[in-house]
Motif scaffolding. Structure first.
Motif, mmCIF file in Angstrom:
data_model
loop_
_atom_site.group_PDB
_atom_site.id
_atom_site.type_symbol
_atom_site.label_atom_id
_atom_site.label_comp_id
_atom_site.label_asym_id
_atom_site.label_seq_id
_atom_site.Cartn_x
_atom_site.Cartn_y
_atom_site.Cartn_z
ATOM 1 N N LEU A 1 -15.102 13.264 24.382
ATOM 2 C CA LEU A 1 -13.902 12.426 24.520
ATOM 3 C C LEU A 1 -13.868 11.341 23.449
ATOM 4 O O LEU A 1 -12.827 11.088 22.838
ATOM 5 C CB LEU A 1 -13.842 11.791 25.910
ATOM 6 C CG LEU A 1 -13.558 12.721 27.082
ATOM 7 C CD1 LEU A 1 -13.673 11.965 28.403
ATOM 8 C CD2 LEU A 1 -12.193 13.385 26.950
ATOM 9 N N ILE A 2 -15.004 10.714 23.213
ATOM 10 C CA ILE A 2 -15.073 9.654 22.207
ATOM 11 C C ILE A 2 -14.876 10.241 20.807
ATOM 12 O O ILE A 2 -14.185 9.664 19.963
ATOM 13 C CB ILE A 2 -16.425 8.895 22.304
ATOM 14 C CG1 ILE A 2 -16.600 8.266 23.706
ATOM 15 C CG2 ILE A 2 -16.548 7.850 21.212
ATOM 16 C CD1 ILE A 2 -15.455 7.395 24.192
ATOM 17 N N TYR A 3 -15.434 11.414 20.580
ATOM 18 C CA TYR A 3 -15.318 12.089 19.288
ATOM 19 C C TYR A 3 -13.865 12.419 18.955
ATOM 20 O O TYR A 3 -13.384 12.113 17.869
ATOM 21 C CB TYR A 3 -16.169 13.373 19.309
ATOM 22 C CG TYR A 3 -15.948 14.288 18.131
ATOM 23 C CD1 TYR A 3 -16.541 14.021 16.895
ATOM 24 C CD2 TYR A 3 -15.150 15.424 18.248
ATOM 25 C CE1 TYR A 3 -16.343 14.869 15.813
ATOM 26 C CE2 TYR A 3 -14.950 16.273 17.177
ATOM 27 C CZ TYR A 3 -15.540 15.990 15.958
ATOM 28 O OH TYR A 3 -15.336 16.825 14.888
ATOM 29 N N ILE A 4 -13.149 13.069 19.892
ATOM 30 C CA ILE A 4 -11.770 13.448 19.572
ATOM 31 C C ILE A 4 -10.880 12.222 19.406
ATOM 32 O O ILE A 4 -9.959 12.229 18.600
ATOM 33 C CB ILE A 4 -11.163 14.474 20.567
ATOM 34 C CG1 ILE A 4 -11.041 13.907 21.968
ATOM 35 C CG2 ILE A 4 -11.932 15.776 20.531
ATOM 36 C CD1 ILE A 4 -10.236 14.792 22.932
ATOM 37 N N ASN A 5 -11.188 11.152 20.142
ATOM 38 C CA ASN A 5 -10.425 9.914 19.977
ATOM 39 C C ASN A 5 -10.625 9.348 18.575
ATOM 40 O O ASN A 5 -9.662 9.017 17.878
ATOM 41 C CB ASN A 5 -10.856 8.890 21.032
ATOM 42 C CG ASN A 5 -10.349 7.503 20.726
ATOM 43 O OD1 ASN A 5 -11.124 6.640 20.323
ATOM 44 N ND2 ASN A 5 -9.070 7.283 20.902
ATOM 45 N N TYR A 6 -11.867 9.260 18.156
ATOM 46 C CA TYR A 6 -12.167 8.702 16.832
ATOM 47 C C TYR A 6 -11.546 9.547 15.723
ATOM 48 O O TYR A 6 -10.916 9.024 14.799
ATOM 49 C CB TYR A 6 -13.685 8.595 16.631
ATOM 50 C CG TYR A 6 -14.047 8.201 15.222
ATOM 51 C CD1 TYR A 6 -13.858 6.895 14.783
ATOM 52 C CD2 TYR A 6 -14.533 9.146 14.321
ATOM 53 C CE1 TYR A 6 -14.148 6.537 13.476
ATOM 54 C CE2 TYR A 6 -14.831 8.793 13.022
ATOM 55 C CZ TYR A 6 -14.639 7.487 12.601
ATOM 56 O OH TYR A 6 -14.925 7.141 11.294
ATOM 57 N N LYS A 7 -11.709 10.870 15.812
ATOM 58 C CA LYS A 7 -11.183 11.749 14.766
ATOM 59 C C LYS A 7 -9.655 11.693 14.702
ATOM 60 O O LYS A 7 -9.072 11.642 13.616
ATOM 61 C CB LYS A 7 -11.648 13.188 14.997
ATOM 62 C CG LYS A 7 -13.144 13.389 14.863
ATOM 63 C CD LYS A 7 -13.641 13.170 13.454
ATOM 64 C CE LYS A 7 -13.416 14.388 12.605
ATOM 65 N NZ LYS A 7 -13.976 14.299 11.255
ATOM 66 N N TRP B 1 -14.206 0.283 20.720
ATOM 67 C CA TRP B 1 -13.680 -0.067 22.038
ATOM 68 C C TRP B 1 -13.446 1.097 22.996
ATOM 69 O O TRP B 1 -13.477 0.905 24.211
ATOM 70 C CB TRP B 1 -12.399 -0.896 21.891
ATOM 71 C CG TRP B 1 -12.730 -2.268 21.390
ATOM 72 C CD1 TRP B 1 -12.487 -2.778 20.147
ATOM 73 C CD2 TRP B 1 -13.419 -3.293 22.101
ATOM 74 N NE1 TRP B 1 -12.973 -4.063 20.037
ATOM 75 C CE2 TRP B 1 -13.558 -4.398 21.236
ATOM 76 C CE3 TRP B 1 -13.950 -3.390 23.390
ATOM 77 C CZ2 TRP B 1 -14.187 -5.573 21.612
ATOM 78 C CZ3 TRP B 1 -14.577 -4.564 23.770
ATOM 79 C CH2 TRP B 1 -14.692 -5.636 22.885
ATOM 80 N N MET B 2 -13.207 2.298 22.498
ATOM 81 C CA MET B 2 -12.957 3.421 23.423
ATOM 82 C C MET B 2 -14.170 3.680 24.327
ATOM 83 O O MET B 2 -13.988 3.878 25.533
ATOM 84 C CB MET B 2 -12.543 4.673 22.650
ATOM 85 C CG MET B 2 -11.946 5.747 23.530
ATOM 86 S SD MET B 2 -10.389 5.200 24.290
ATOM 87 C CE MET B 2 -9.761 6.750 24.900
ATOM 88 N N PRO B 3 -15.399 3.644 23.811
ATOM 89 C CA PRO B 3 -16.540 3.833 24.721
ATOM 90 C C PRO B 3 -16.615 2.747 25.803
ATOM 91 O O PRO B 3 -16.974 3.035 26.944
ATOM 92 C CB PRO B 3 -17.766 3.751 23.794
ATOM 93 C CG PRO B 3 -17.235 4.095 22.438
ATOM 94 C CD PRO B 3 -15.833 3.573 22.401
ATOM 95 N N VAL B 4 -16.239 1.519 25.451
ATOM 96 C CA VAL B 4 -16.248 0.425 26.418
ATOM 97 C C VAL B 4 -15.196 0.685 27.504
ATOM 98 O O VAL B 4 -15.466 0.543 28.706
ATOM 99 C CB VAL B 4 -15.979 -0.938 25.715
ATOM 100 C CG1 VAL B 4 -15.842 -2.058 26.740
ATOM 101 C CG2 VAL B 4 -17.080 -1.243 24.714
ATOM 102 N N MET B 5 -14.009 1.106 27.080
ATOM 103 C CA MET B 5 -12.927 1.356 28.037
ATOM 104 C C MET B 5 -13.233 2.533 28.947
ATOM 105 O O MET B 5 -12.789 2.588 30.079
ATOM 106 C CB MET B 5 -11.603 1.566 27.293
ATOM 107 C CG MET B 5 -11.096 0.307 26.615
ATOM 108 S SD MET B 5 -9.419 0.479 25.956
ATOM 109 C CE MET B 5 -9.729 1.239 24.376
#
Length: 195
Positions: free
Chosen positions: A85-91, A185-189
């Motif tokens: 989830l974090i990977y696709i968000n970042y990419k 911030w996505m991992p925090v959220m």
């Protein structure tokens, strides 16, 4: 089947060429003829799919979904659900920052807020929602993502966080890196859902 695939490729080429030109030359600086030339299609093909250049503004979700299909193919299967989830968000946010004009993105977000018709970014049939749902389902089955909330609740929350990051970036006129902010911030959220 071959004909359907061929049609999709023509439409996809037109959409990809348009967004590349919108980024390089701006929306107003891009002509239909330039889109046709770059996509290596014809006027007939262009007008078969789109009545006007304006209609291309509603195709951002198609561009993003093609990218999500690409991400799904190249994603490292050894990552756990949370990492995926974090990977696709970042990419995705990196791609948006590098290939989509912030002014055009801001304009599209604002039109989605006031649009009377379909809000393409919220269409649950998009590849984006299918991929995120698949990752969350698999993550819950493997015990990598907590199961106290339903898959659809987690997907809805995830997409809300993504939109919040993009919206804030647009509000700040791109004064910072969307990709870097998302990585931070996505991992925090999303931390509450990590098992």
């Amino acid at each position: 089947m071959e004909n359907g695939l061929e049609k999709k490729n023509v439409k996809s080429r037109i959409v990809s060429a348009a967004w590349q030109l919108f980024y390089e030359k701006g929306y107003n600086g891009t002509t239909v003829d330039e889109i046709i030339e770059l996509s290596e299609t014809s006027k007939g093909s262009f007008y078969y799919y789109f009545s006007t250049k304006d209609e291309l503004l509603n195709t951002l979700s198609l561009v993003l979904d093609e990218y999500y299909e690409e991400l799904e193919r190249e994603m490292d299967e050894s990552m756990d659900g949370f990492e995926k989830l974090i990977y696709i968000n970042y990419k995705a946010h990196s791609m948006m920052e590098e290939k989509i004009s912030i002014d055009l993105l801001s304009s599209l977000y604002s039109t989605q807020l006031v649009a009377a018709g379909q809000r393409h970014l919220l269409d649950q049939n998009r590849q984006y929602y299918k991929l995120v749902t698949k990752i969350v389902e698999e993550g819950q089955k493997k015990g990598e993502i907590c199961g106290e909330k339903s898959v659809s609740d987690i997907v809805q929350y995830y997409s809300m966080c993504e939109r919040a990051l993009v919206y804030d970036w647009c509000l700040n006129k791109g004064s910072y890196s969307l990709a870097d902010r998302s990585r931070e911030w996505m991992p925090v959220m999303m931390e509450h859902f990590r098992k």
